[in-house]
Design an enzyme around this catalytic site. Structure first.
Site, PDB file in Angstrom:
ATOM      1  CE  LYS A 108      -2.314   2.451   3.799  1.00 54.89           C
ATOM      2  NZ  LYS A 108      -1.526   3.534   3.971  1.00 54.89           N
ATOM      3  CG  ASN A 109       2.141   2.789   3.519  1.00 54.85           C
ATOM      4  OD1 ASN A 109       1.035   3.224   3.201  1.00 54.85           O
ATOM      5  ND2 ASN A 109       2.427   2.432   4.753  1.00 54.85           N
TER       6      ASN A 109
ATOM      7  CB  CYS B 123      -4.693   7.118  10.302  1.00 59.20           C
ATOM      8  SG  CYS B 123      -4.972   5.687   9.271  1.00 59.20           S
TER       9      CYS B 123
ATOM     10  NE  ARG C  87      -0.210  10.239  10.233  1.00 63.40           N
ATOM     11  CZ  ARG C  87      -0.571   9.239   9.433  1.00 63.40           C
ATOM     12  NH1 ARG C  87      -1.806   8.826   9.396  1.00 63.40           N
ATOM     13  NH2 ARG C  87       0.331   8.680   8.628  1.00 63.40           N
TER      14      ARG C  87
ATOM     15  CG  ASP D  11       2.191   1.424   9.522  1.00 63.73           C
ATOM     16  OD1 ASP D  11       2.558   1.632   8.360  1.00 63.73           O
ATOM     17  OD2 ASP D  11       1.918   2.334  10.330  1.00 63.73           O
TER      18      ASP D  11
ATOM     19  NE  ARG E 297      -7.373   5.238   4.230  1.00 67.49           N
ATOM     20  CZ  ARG E 297      -6.552   5.859   5.083  1.00 67.49           C
ATOM     21  NH1 ARG E 297      -6.886   6.005   6.342  1.00 67.49           N
ATOM     22  NH2 ARG E 297      -5.375   6.313   4.667  1.00 67.49           N
TER      23      ARG E 297
END
Ligand code: EPZ
Length: 421
Positions: free
Chosen positions: A22-23, A117, A122, A305, A397
């Site tokens: 994903k990242n 999130c 952040r 994560d 997601r």
């Protein structure tokens, strides 16, 4: 709205294939905007964050199509739009990569402030610090990040912390700048290396990705190219932990064991058996589950994560486990929901003390973010009875077909629409 229903107590058995990271995907899709050719990206995960970014690129005029083999073709050669202010952008955190890519391509970018999130503030101050060092002026107006530069010139940038997002974003803004850029105290995650490899396939000159010093020599233009995204280390780790907590026996396929070393070591500490193959990992859960202390760190340390998922495992450990979250200031919001399953967890700032309990029992719980949702799934798989997890959208997601993959491993899991309260 939809929820998951899980009847716990069944060991996971069988094989599971890991999808694309994903990242890496959420960085490489925006990076394609830097190209004046056609990019073909394979092994993209079928997850909402990737869908949102493709939607944003299409709304900006890029041509995005699936090839016969399922790869994503992106043609941004004719792009002239440098604004991205759509729902698809505001919804996800990774939309900040559009700033670096558009600034690099057009010397200007107007992108909605990122969503994503909700653990901690952040900020993106390090991203902005890098863009300004390259010669851009960056402001925030009406919820939009506005970046402009007459010219982008290479600079020597020292990040205050090894920010993954800032490292990748500055790299993207630098590949078409004039001269050399050095990024010191860079993050070293596998998806940073993946993004650098993709940019180099397009004709960029990025060296040192994966180390704490990245050197970018600016080039005139980037052409097209084909690239295959690496497997997702966090998805892989989630299934490894699920096997451990259920006392299962699974083979995780299409994985890069090197990326999983910190997770493998920690699972072994809890008593699980882990065998490393070339591109597989065999994980067998053990009883009792031993307590272990975990400290999240930037790669190659234990990934933040996977902190919630690891805490789920440790709730059934023998004795007290001590978890320290060093990356985010407030990543324990899921604990209150986890307690509904019977966990004994005490949070004090960045530290969580997890006192093992003999059993977990099913309950109605709510996912508060992507990895919190994954942790609740992991705990529910081991809990006695039925667990209902709402806010499944968070899980969508970042996990491709989680229900299908878990059912194939023998889990009693289903997904249904939630009747409106
Ligand atoms: C990326 O987020 C990932 N997201 C996160 O994964 C992951 O948890 C994180 O890296 C750490 O590995 C994506 O790649 C889309 P950071 P990012 O910049 O880039 C502070 C998931 O579940 N910071 O490395 O936002 C920040 O507040 C998600 O897949 C600043 O202060 O992470 C945090 O405390 C969750 N200023 C720390 O640094 C900045 O400009 C690390 O953040 C940037 C970051």
């Amino acid at each position: 709205m939809e929820h998951l229903k899980i009847v716990g107590g069944r060991p996971l058995v069988g094989s599971v294939g890991v999808s694309g990271a994903k990242n890496a995907a959420v960085a490489i899709i925006p990076a394609a905007l830097l190209s004046r050719g056609v990019c073909v990206i394979d092994n993209l995960p079928d997850i909402e964050d990737a869908v949102s970014l493709v939607d944003a690129l299409e709304k900006m005029g890029a041509r995005c199509e699936r090839t016969g083999s399922g790869a994503l073709m992106i043609d941004a050669s004719g792009l002239s739009e440098y604004r991205a202010n759509f729902d698809s952008v505001r919804r996800i955190r990774a939309s900040y990569y559009l700033i670096g890519a558009l600034l690099g391509r057009f010397r200007q970018a107007e992108v909605a402030l990122p969503g994503g999130c909700n653990f901690g503030s952040r900020p993106i101050d390090q991203h902005i610090k890098g863009f300004e060092a390259l010669g851009a002026t960056v402001g925030i107006e009406h919820g939009m990040v506005i970046a402009r530069a007459d010219r982008l010139r290479g600079a020597h940038i020292y990040l205050d912390m090894a920010s993954v997002g800032a490292t990748i974003n500055i790299m993207m803004a630098a590949v078409l700048a004039e001269g050399r850029t050095v990024i010191e105290n860079a993050a070293k995650e596998p998806h940073i290396v993946d993004t650098a490899n993709f940019l180099n396939i397009l004709g960029a000159d990025v060296k040192g990705a994966g180390t704490d010093t990245i050197r970018v020599s600016g080039v005139e233009r980037l052409g097209g190219g084909e690239y295959t995204i690496i497997p997702d280390q966090i998805e892989a780790g989630t299934y490894m932990i699920a096997a451990a907590i259920t006392g299962g026996d699974i083979t995780v396929g299409n994985v890069i064991p090197k990326h999983m070393e910190s997770v493998t070591a920690k699972l072994r500490e809890t008593g699980a058996f882990v065998h490393e193959g070339d591109d597989t990992l065999i994980v067998r859960g053990a009883r009792p589950i031993h307590a272990a202390s975990v400290k999240t760190m930037y790669y190659p340390g234990f990934p933040t994560d996977l902190q919630p998922q690891m805490v789920a495992l440790l709730t059934l450990g023998q004795g007290a486990s001590y978890v320290t979250e060093t990356v985010f200031e407030n990543r324990y919001q899921y604990v209150n929901e986890m307690k509904r399953l019977g966990c004994d967890i005490t949070v004090d700032g960045r530290m969580a003390v997890v006192n093992g309990v003999p059993r977990l029992t099913g309950a109605h719980v709510t996912a508060t973010d992507l990895r919190a949702g994954a942790a609740l799934v992991v705990a529910a798989l081991a809990a006695e009875g039925e667990t209902f997890i709402s806010n499944v959208k968070y899980i969508d997601r970042g996990y491709e077909n989680m229900v299908g993959k878990l059912r194939a491993l023998g889990a009693d899991i289903s997904r249904a629409a939630t009747a409106d309260e």
